[in-house]
Design a protein around this motif. Sequence first.
Motif, PDB file in Angstrom:
ATOM      1  N   PHE A 196       0.683  -1.165   0.006  1.00 42.51           N
ATOM      2  CA  PHE A 196      -0.147   0.159   0.214  1.00 42.51           C
ATOM      3  C   PHE A 196       0.911   1.138  -0.133  1.00 42.51           C
ATOM      4  CE2 PHE A 196       0.866  -1.776   3.953  1.00 42.51           C
ATOM      5  CZ  PHE A 196       1.409  -0.145   4.830  1.00 42.51           C
ATOM      6  N   LEU A 197       0.560   2.806  -0.547  1.00 40.68           N
ATOM      7  CA  LEU A 197       0.715   3.751  -0.224  1.00 40.68           C
ATOM      8  C   LEU A 197      -0.004   4.460  -0.709  1.00 40.68           C
ATOM      9  CD1 LEU A 197       3.399   4.946  -2.719  1.00 40.68           C
ATOM     10  CD2 LEU A 197       1.436   6.081  -2.664  1.00 40.68           C
ATOM     11  N   SER A 198      -0.606   5.660   0.274  1.00 35.54           N
ATOM     12  CA  SER A 198      -1.462   7.140   0.187  1.00 35.54           C
ATOM     13  C   SER A 198      -0.465   8.017   1.263  1.00 35.54           C
ATOM     14  CB  SER A 198      -2.413   6.233   1.733  1.00 35.54           C
ATOM     15  OG  SER A 198      -1.808   6.030   2.842  1.00 35.54           O
ATOM     16  N   TYR A 199      -1.495   8.818   0.948  1.00 42.29           N
ATOM     17  CA  TYR A 199      -0.971  10.390   1.275  1.00 42.29           C
ATOM     18  C   TYR A 199      -2.309  10.661   1.868  1.00 42.29           C
ATOM     19  CZ  TYR A 199       1.090  15.050   1.123  1.00 42.29           C
ATOM     20  OH  TYR A 199       1.506  15.898   1.676  1.00 42.29           O
ATOM     21  N   SER A 200      -1.658  11.342   3.001  1.00 41.34           N
ATOM     22  CA  SER A 200      -3.231  12.285   3.621  1.00 41.34           C
ATOM     23  C   SER A 200      -2.712  14.126   3.786  1.00 41.34           C
ATOM     24  CB  SER A 200      -2.241  11.850   4.952  1.00 41.34           C
ATOM     25  OG  SER A 200      -1.428  11.695   5.805  1.00 41.34           O
ATOM     26  N   TYR A 201      -3.543  15.022   3.758  1.00 38.60           N
ATOM     27  CA  TYR A 201      -3.683  15.956   3.492  1.00 38.60           C
ATOM     28  C   TYR A 201      -4.144  16.697   5.017  1.00 38.60           C
ATOM     29  CZ  TYR A 201      -3.617  14.800  -1.233  1.00 38.60           C
ATOM     30  OH  TYR A 201      -3.070  14.835  -3.070  1.00 38.60           O
ATOM     31  N   LYS A 202      -3.778  17.868   5.492  1.00 36.68           N
ATOM     32  CA  LYS A 202      -3.833  18.248   6.707  1.00 36.68           C
ATOM     33  C   LYS A 202      -5.892  18.358   6.762  1.00 36.68           C
ATOM     34  CE  LYS A 202      -0.353  22.111   6.316  1.00 36.68           C
ATOM     35  NZ  LYS A 202       0.007  23.439   6.657  1.00 36.68           N
ATOM     36  N   SER A 203      -6.405  18.370   5.708  1.00 41.04           N
ATOM     37  CA  SER A 203      -8.522  18.387   5.753  1.00 41.04           C
ATOM     38  C   SER A 203      -8.510  17.033   6.794  1.00 41.04           C
ATOM     39  CB  SER A 203      -8.325  18.095   4.528  1.00 41.04           C
ATOM     40  OG  SER A 203      -7.857  17.533   3.685  1.00 41.04           O
ATOM     41  N   GLY A 204      -7.802  15.692   6.604  1.00 44.14           N
ATOM     42  CA  GLY A 204      -8.020  14.764   6.758  1.00 44.14           C
ATOM     43  C   GLY A 204      -7.949  13.649   5.870  1.00 44.14           C
ATOM     44  N   ALA A 205      -8.589  14.430   3.925  1.00 39.40           N
ATOM     45  CA  ALA A 205      -8.799  13.566   3.271  1.00 39.40           C
ATOM     46  C   ALA A 205      -7.324  12.706   2.466  1.00 39.40           C
ATOM     47  CB  ALA A 205      -9.100  14.819   2.057  1.00 39.40           C
ATOM     48  N   SER A 206      -7.310  12.159   1.877  1.00 34.23           N
ATOM     49  CA  SER A 206      -6.370  11.014   1.918  1.00 34.23           C
ATOM     50  C   SER A 206      -6.246  10.330   0.598  1.00 34.23           C
ATOM     51  CB  SER A 206      -6.254  10.201   2.954  1.00 34.23           C
ATOM     52  OG  SER A 206      -7.132   9.155   2.411  1.00 34.23           O
ATOM     53  N   LEU A 207      -5.556  10.317  -0.564  1.00 36.94           N
ATOM     54  CA  LEU A 207      -5.347   9.502  -1.770  1.00 36.94           C
ATOM     55  C   LEU A 207      -4.884   8.463  -1.631  1.00 36.94           C
ATOM     56  CD1 LEU A 207      -5.397  12.506  -4.768  1.00 36.94           C
ATOM     57  CD2 LEU A 207      -7.202  11.002  -3.281  1.00 36.94           C
ATOM     58  N   GLY A 208      -5.135   7.514  -2.737  1.00 36.37           N
ATOM     59  CA  GLY A 208      -4.033   6.133  -2.199  1.00 36.37           C
ATOM     60  C   GLY A 208      -3.811   5.199  -3.254  1.00 36.37           C
ATOM     61  N   ILE A 209      -3.584   4.319  -3.286  1.00 34.79           N
ATOM     62  CA  ILE A 209      -3.226   2.792  -3.842  1.00 34.79           C
ATOM     63  C   ILE A 209      -3.212   1.885  -3.138  1.00 34.79           C
ATOM     64  CG2 ILE A 209      -1.580   3.322  -5.147  1.00 34.79           C
ATOM     65  CD1 ILE A 209      -2.625   2.290  -7.586  1.00 34.79           C
ATOM     66  N   ASN A 210      -3.366   0.687  -3.583  1.00 32.81           N
ATOM     67  CA  ASN A 210      -2.332  -0.780  -3.034  1.00 32.81           C
ATOM     68  C   ASN A 210      -2.676  -1.784  -3.789  1.00 32.81           C
ATOM     69  OD1 ASN A 210      -5.506  -2.465  -2.153  1.00 32.81           O
ATOM     70  ND2 ASN A 210      -6.049  -0.758  -1.368  1.00 32.81           N
ATOM     71  N   SER A 211      -2.090  -3.100  -3.664  1.00 39.78           N
ATOM     72  CA  SER A 211      -2.254  -4.313  -4.282  1.00 39.78           C
ATOM     73  C   SER A 211      -3.213  -5.361  -3.613  1.00 39.78           C
ATOM     74  CB  SER A 211      -0.994  -4.087  -5.746  1.00 39.78           C
ATOM     75  OG  SER A 211      -1.515  -5.052  -6.170  1.00 39.78           O
ATOM     76  N   GLU A 212      -3.764  -6.065  -3.913  1.00 41.60           N
ATOM     77  CA  GLU A 212      -3.871  -7.499  -3.132  1.00 41.60           C
ATOM     78  C   GLU A 212      -3.831  -8.450  -3.786  1.00 41.60           C
ATOM     79  OE1 GLU A 212      -6.927  -7.230   0.046  1.00 41.60           O
ATOM     80  OE2 GLU A 212      -8.136  -5.421  -1.718  1.00 41.60           O
ATOM     81  N   ILE A 213      -2.572  -8.974  -3.339  1.00 43.15           N
ATOM     82  CA  ILE A 213      -2.110 -10.602  -3.739  1.00 43.15           C
ATOM     83  C   ILE A 213      -2.368 -11.952  -2.264  1.00 43.15           C
ATOM     84  CG2 ILE A 213      -0.541 -11.960  -4.719  1.00 43.15           C
ATOM     85  CD1 ILE A 213       1.271  -9.259  -5.165  1.00 43.15           C
ATOM     86  N   THR A 214      -3.582 -12.667  -3.125  1.00 45.80           N
ATOM     87  CA  THR A 214      -3.692 -14.090  -3.206  1.00 45.80           C
ATOM     88  C   THR A 214      -3.549 -15.169  -3.508  1.00 45.80           C
ATOM     89  OG1 THR A 214      -5.965 -12.444  -2.100  1.00 45.80           O
ATOM     90  CG2 THR A 214      -6.119 -15.340  -1.666  1.00 45.80           C
ATOM     91  N   GLN A 215      -2.524 -16.242  -2.991  1.00 48.40           N
ATOM     92  CA  GLN A 215      -2.028 -17.284  -3.735  1.00 48.40           C
ATOM     93  C   GLN A 215      -2.704 -18.591  -2.545  1.00 48.40           C
ATOM     94  OE1 GLN A 215       0.153 -17.548  -6.604  1.00 48.40           O
ATOM     95  NE2 GLN A 215      -0.942 -19.752  -5.756  1.00 48.40           N
ATOM     96  N   ASN A 216      -3.407 -19.204  -3.425  1.00 51.40           N
ATOM     97  CA  ASN A 216      -4.327 -20.569  -2.665  1.00 51.40           C
ATOM     98  C   ASN A 216      -2.776 -21.101  -3.485  1.00 51.40           C
ATOM     99  OD1 ASN A 216      -5.214 -22.694  -2.066  1.00 51.40           O
ATOM    100  ND2 ASN A 216      -7.284 -21.772  -2.491  1.00 51.40           N
ATOM    101  N   TRP A 217      -1.957 -22.180  -2.323  1.00 53.03           N
ATOM    102  CA  TRP A 217      -0.983 -22.939  -2.715  1.00 53.03           C
ATOM    103  C   TRP A 217      -1.728 -24.562  -3.055  1.00 53.03           C
ATOM    104  CZ3 TRP A 217       2.903 -20.420  -4.329  1.00 53.03           C
ATOM    105  CH2 TRP A 217       3.356 -19.368  -3.286  1.00 53.03           C
ATOM    106  N   GLU A 218      -3.018 -24.537  -1.728  1.00 49.46           N
ATOM    107  CA  GLU A 218      -3.267 -25.886  -2.480  1.00 49.46           C
ATOM    108  C   GLU A 218      -4.314 -25.892  -3.906  1.00 49.46           C
ATOM    109  OE1 GLU A 218      -3.983 -29.772  -0.499  1.00 49.46           O
ATOM    110  OE2 GLU A 218      -2.981 -28.284   0.544  1.00 49.46           O
ATOM    111  N   GLY A 219      -4.947 -24.773  -3.885  1.00 46.56           N
ATOM    112  CA  GLY A 219      -5.550 -25.226  -5.143  1.00 46.56           C
ATOM    113  C   GLY A 219      -4.857 -24.517  -6.624  1.00 46.56           C
ATOM    114  N   ASN A 220      -3.605 -24.134  -6.011  1.00 47.16           N
ATOM    115  CA  ASN A 220      -2.396 -23.271  -7.232  1.00 47.16           C
ATOM    116  C   ASN A 220      -3.350 -22.468  -7.766  1.00 47.16           C
ATOM    117  OD1 ASN A 220      -0.622 -22.964  -8.339  1.00 47.16           O
ATOM    118  ND2 ASN A 220      -0.800 -24.739  -9.858  1.00 47.16           N
ATOM    119  N   THR A 221      -3.911 -21.613  -7.285  1.00 45.75           N
ATOM    120  CA  THR A 221      -4.729 -20.149  -7.986  1.00 45.75           C
ATOM    121  C   THR A 221      -3.542 -19.332  -7.311  1.00 45.75           C
ATOM    122  OG1 THR A 221      -6.367 -20.240  -6.356  1.00 45.75           O
ATOM    123  CG2 THR A 221      -6.448 -21.208  -8.445  1.00 45.75           C
TER     124      THR A 221
END
Length: 274
Positions: A196-221
């Motif tokens: 994740f990466l995000s940036y917050s402003y003095k107002s409390g607003a924020s912009l960001g981006i994240n990447s989620e990775i899920t690896q199921n080793w049993e199902g190989n997906t």
Amino acid sequence: MRPIKQYNCKLFFSISFFILSTFAFAQETEKAGASAQELADKLANPVASLISVPLQNNLNYGIGPFNGTKYTVNIQPVIPFKLTENLNLITRYILPVVDQRNITGLNTHEFGLSDATVTAFFAPKSKKIICGFGPAFLVPTATEKVLGTEKFGVGPSALIMHQANGLSIGFIANQICSVAGNEDRADFNQFYTQVFLSYSYKSGASLGINSEITQNWEGNTTLISLNPSIGGITKFGTQVVQFSVQPLIPIVGHQAIKPDWGLRAVVAFVFPGS
């Protein structure tokens, strides 16, 4: 087209209210000597010593061969415990409530609890590199067979991040393997990480981006999504609340689990005085 127009109208007013509320909260906190940006930074830190109760709403469309739909509300309280002057224990709980259609077959519908995940981070206090390590547990709380694994699992979890001048960057990860449960069900062996990466402003607003990775080793997906976000902080009466909205953009995934697109909206009840 009428429902779409109505939705766009509601969305416009919701965004307008969101912006005005965030601005009003920023003015109020500045008068009180508090900092909305500091609070936003704490909320961006998974191991901050701050009690919060996020309700994460996830809506995914176009899943699997039957073009299924899945709506999941993750109830995610975060409760810190002070162990020593320099060490906190941060406990994080995720209890999913699932409503899905056309996932297990055509014209099928399942609703109920899925399996819960409980994570405990031992987090030394640090102003430079923030880190946390501890165990993660899979608890078989599913109310329907198809919504859970019927397995109890355990494994390690870790967090490493850095915060400075409103910028938060890092990752959180866990690897959980089943150790007990219904022997007739497949074993659970899964790795999850969020960068994740995000940036917050003095107002409390924020912009960001994240990447989620899920690896199921049993199902190989593998399932990978990219999720930009916009958020802000406001108040309902005296209750501090953080809102954020994220489109969920699938990048990699097996046909059986990869949605065509998704949307996430988070409402987090915050208790700054904790």
